[in-house]
Design an enzyme around this catalytic site. Structure first.
Site, PDB file in Angstrom:
ATOM      1  N   THR A 110      38.666  42.098  47.630  1.00 57.28           N
ATOM      2  CA  THR A 110      38.535  43.337  48.420  1.00 57.28           C
ATOM      3  C   THR A 110      39.104  44.543  47.681  1.00 57.28           C
ATOM      4  OG1 THR A 110      40.650  42.863  49.500  1.00 57.28           O
ATOM      5  CG2 THR A 110      38.656  42.180  50.686  1.00 57.28           C
ATOM      6  N   LYS A 167      49.317  46.907  30.035  1.00 56.61           N
ATOM      7  CA  LYS A 167      50.764  46.867  30.294  1.00 56.61           C
ATOM      8  C   LYS A 167      51.362  45.491  29.978  1.00 56.61           C
ATOM      9  CE  LYS A 167      50.762  50.727  33.472  1.00 56.61           C
ATOM     10  NZ  LYS A 167      49.371  51.141  33.194  1.00 56.61           N
TER      11      LYS A 167
HETATM   12  N1  NAP Z   1      43.300  49.259  38.423  1.00 56.04           N
HETATM   13  C1  NAP Z   1      43.614  49.340  37.151  1.00 56.04           C
HETATM   14  O1  NAP Z   1      43.824  50.437  36.590  1.00 56.04           O
HETATM   15  C2  NAP Z   1      43.722  48.085  36.335  1.00 56.04           C
HETATM   16  C3  NAP Z   1      43.826  48.188  34.944  1.00 56.04           C
HETATM   17  C4  NAP Z   1      43.919  47.025  34.179  1.00 56.04           C
HETATM   18  C5  NAP Z   1      43.908  45.797  34.824  1.00 56.04           C
HETATM   19  N2  NAP Z   1      43.831  45.723  36.180  1.00 56.04           N
HETATM   20  C6  NAP Z   1      43.872  44.397  36.808  1.00 56.04           C
HETATM   21  O2  NAP Z   1      42.655  44.220  37.511  1.00 56.04           O
HETATM   22  C7  NAP Z   1      42.880  43.420  38.668  1.00 56.04           C
HETATM   23  C8  NAP Z   1      42.233  44.059  39.883  1.00 56.04           C
HETATM   24  O3  NAP Z   1      42.791  45.344  40.061  1.00 56.04           O
HETATM   25  P1  NAP Z   1      42.295  46.291  41.235  1.00 56.04           P
HETATM   26  O4  NAP Z   1      42.397  47.672  40.716  1.00 56.04           O
HETATM   27  O5  NAP Z   1      41.000  45.805  41.802  1.00 56.04           O
HETATM   28  O6  NAP Z   1      43.473  46.045  42.288  1.00 56.04           O
HETATM   29  P2  NAP Z   1      43.536  46.453  43.827  1.00 56.04           P
HETATM   30  O7  NAP Z   1      42.464  47.410  44.162  1.00 56.04           O
HETATM   31  O8  NAP Z   1      44.943  46.787  44.139  1.00 56.04           O
HETATM   32  O9  NAP Z   1      43.180  45.069  44.542  1.00 56.04           O
HETATM   33  C9  NAP Z   1      44.060  43.993  44.522  1.00 56.04           C
HETATM   34  C10 NAP Z   1      43.448  42.869  45.331  1.00 56.04           C
HETATM   35  O10 NAP Z   1      44.331  41.752  45.285  1.00 56.04           O
HETATM   36  C11 NAP Z   1      44.529  41.280  46.619  1.00 56.04           C
HETATM   37  N3  NAP Z   1      45.829  40.622  46.661  1.00 56.04           N
HETATM   38  C12 NAP Z   1      47.051  41.155  46.421  1.00 56.04           C
HETATM   39  N4  NAP Z   1      48.004  40.223  46.564  1.00 56.04           N
HETATM   40  C13 NAP Z   1      47.354  39.066  46.880  1.00 56.04           C
HETATM   41  C14 NAP Z   1      47.773  37.742  47.140  1.00 56.04           C
HETATM   42  N5  NAP Z   1      49.068  37.415  47.116  1.00 56.04           N
HETATM   43  N6  NAP Z   1      46.841  36.807  47.420  1.00 56.04           N
HETATM   44  C15 NAP Z   1      45.524  37.124  47.457  1.00 56.04           C
HETATM   45  N7  NAP Z   1      45.064  38.352  47.211  1.00 56.04           N
HETATM   46  C16 NAP Z   1      45.969  39.314  46.931  1.00 56.04           C
HETATM   47  C17 NAP Z   1      44.406  42.516  47.500  1.00 56.04           C
HETATM   48  O11 NAP Z   1      44.022  42.224  48.831  1.00 56.04           O
HETATM   49  P3  NAP Z   1      45.107  41.868  49.974  1.00 56.04           P
HETATM   50  O12 NAP Z   1      46.213  42.858  49.815  1.00 56.04           O
HETATM   51  O13 NAP Z   1      44.335  41.996  51.218  1.00 56.04           O
HETATM   52  O14 NAP Z   1      45.510  40.451  49.715  1.00 56.04           O
HETATM   53  C18 NAP Z   1      43.236  43.207  46.792  1.00 56.04           C
HETATM   54  O15 NAP Z   1      42.024  42.609  47.210  1.00 56.04           O
HETATM   55  C19 NAP Z   1      44.390  43.212  38.763  1.00 56.04           C
HETATM   56  O16 NAP Z   1      44.691  41.921  38.276  1.00 56.04           O
HETATM   57  C20 NAP Z   1      44.984  44.254  37.838  1.00 56.04           C
HETATM   58  O17 NAP Z   1      46.165  43.802  37.249  1.00 56.04           O
HETATM   59  C21 NAP Z   1      43.715  46.837  36.944  1.00 56.04           C
END
Ligand code: NAP
Length: 334
Positions: A15, A129
């Protein structure tokens, strides 16, 4: 024909920003058999279910900290994308154990459940990071990366492949700098806070991140960290492009922040293979069956890189100027 077609796919953290874009892309371009969204918050799932009503969609409430729930969710899954994470740097500094439980223990649970269910392709999302980390978020993602790479040595006779995709800041993702600046601008801010005028970051659009993950699924042997070649921006240029008439104020670098990000540290360059538009890092450990990482699974050929190489946001050869930043901002649906 892409590997996604006719497959059962599960996205932890489905999500989130990445998950939603990944799902809309594969529904538009491919023909998956089943897509399972795995995350905790029912409201986010409810809202996503309204927007994605395709009959192949399944919504599983579950926590990556819950190994039993993951084992059930991964039953019959062919491809797992592990995107769930706690990723807010200051919150991770303040609540270290929570970040460790989700990002490190969660990774280990995903690996064990994938092995138990013979999931064929597993890709974990990582971040710049995690390279030479100085904050807890980065350190937990490094531990997660190491676990996913080492998982290739735990598979025995199973045909499971574990790889990692690492990239930089995603333009406009939840909690990131662009929505932060936009909110300030909309609320009539008289100045925009910049931590440091020299600060640079790697930038990638959500769309490019999703495309890169989709390509990595087809390229992976298991054991690689895939890193796209992407541009850098100065944060001051980004703020100035968003609001040319609002002055910027330097507020100082925050705890756990770097002035510049590193995607491939110099010490890892001996593990690095360069391809036309991406790099891979080979594993630091050797596997039972040796793999030639200079050739991807889908036939691309790369070359080892010189040992002085470093891929950092300040020494990057690709940069976005104001014009390119404007075009990028216009192409994104925030
Ligand atoms: N955004 C960036 O700039 C960026 C850059 C490099 C890498 N990444 C990596 O890409 C990935 C996705 O990032 P994003 O930007 O899509 O993050 P995001 O929008 O914050 O989404 C995080 C997702 O993880 C879920 N989540 C969090 N804790 C959880 C748990 N304990 N169990 C199950 N689900 C959990 C959240 O839903 P709920 O809270 O409902 O569980 C949400 O669906 C991450 O691994 C991040 O480290 C992101």
């Amino acid at each position: 024909m892409h590997l996604i077609n006719d497959k059962n796919i599960l996205i932890t953290g489905g999500t989130g920003s990445f998950g939603k874009k990944f799902v809309s892309t594969i529904l538009e371009k491919y023909n998956p058999k089943k897509i399972v969204i795995y995350s905790r918050d029912e409201l986010k799932q409810y809202e996503m279910a309204q927007a994605f009503s395709d009959k192949c969609m399944r919504f599983f409430i579950g926590d990556v900290r819950d190994s039993k729930r993951l084992e059930i969710a991964l039953n019959g899954i062919d491809i797992c994308i592990h995107a769930a994470a706690l990723k807010h740097v200051p919150l991770a500094e303040y609540n270290p154990m929570e970040c460790i439980k989700t990002n490190i223990d969660g990774a280990s649970n995903v690996i064990n459940a994938a092995l138990k269910n013979n999931v064929r392709h597993i890709i974990a999302l990582s971040t710049d990071k995690a390279a030479n980390p100085i904050n807890l978020y980065g350190a937990t993602k490094l531990c997660s990366d190491k676990q996913f790479i080492a998982a290739n040595n735990m598979k025995g006779s199973r045909d499971c492949r574990f790889s990692v995709v690492r990239y930089g800041n995603v333009v406009g993702s939840r909690g990131s700098v662009i929505p932060f600046f936009k909110k300030l601008i909309e609320s009539g801010a008289k100045e925009l806070p910049i931590t440091d005028f020299a600060m640079s970051r790697f930038f990638i659009t959500l769309e490019s991140g999703v495309e890169f993950v989709l390509k990595s699924i087809e390229r992976m042997h298991g054991g690689e960290i895939f890193i796209p070649k992407i541009p850098s921006v100065y944060i001051k240029d980004l703020a100035h492009t968003l609001a040319p008439d609002i002055p910027l104020r330097a507020i100082g670098i925050r705890a756990g922040e770097k002035l510049h990000e590193v995607m491939i540290p110099r010490d890892d360059s001996r593990l690095c293979i360069e391809f036309e538009d991406f790099y891979t890092l080979m594993p630091t450990i050797s596997f039972q069956t040796p793999i030639d990482y200079t050739h991807t699974q889908d036939g691309l050929v790369g070359n080892p890189i010189n040992s002085e190489f470093e891929y950092a946001s300040n020494t990057n050869t690709q940069w976005l100027d104001s014009k390119a930043i404007s075009a990028l901002l216009q192409s994104c649906d925030f």
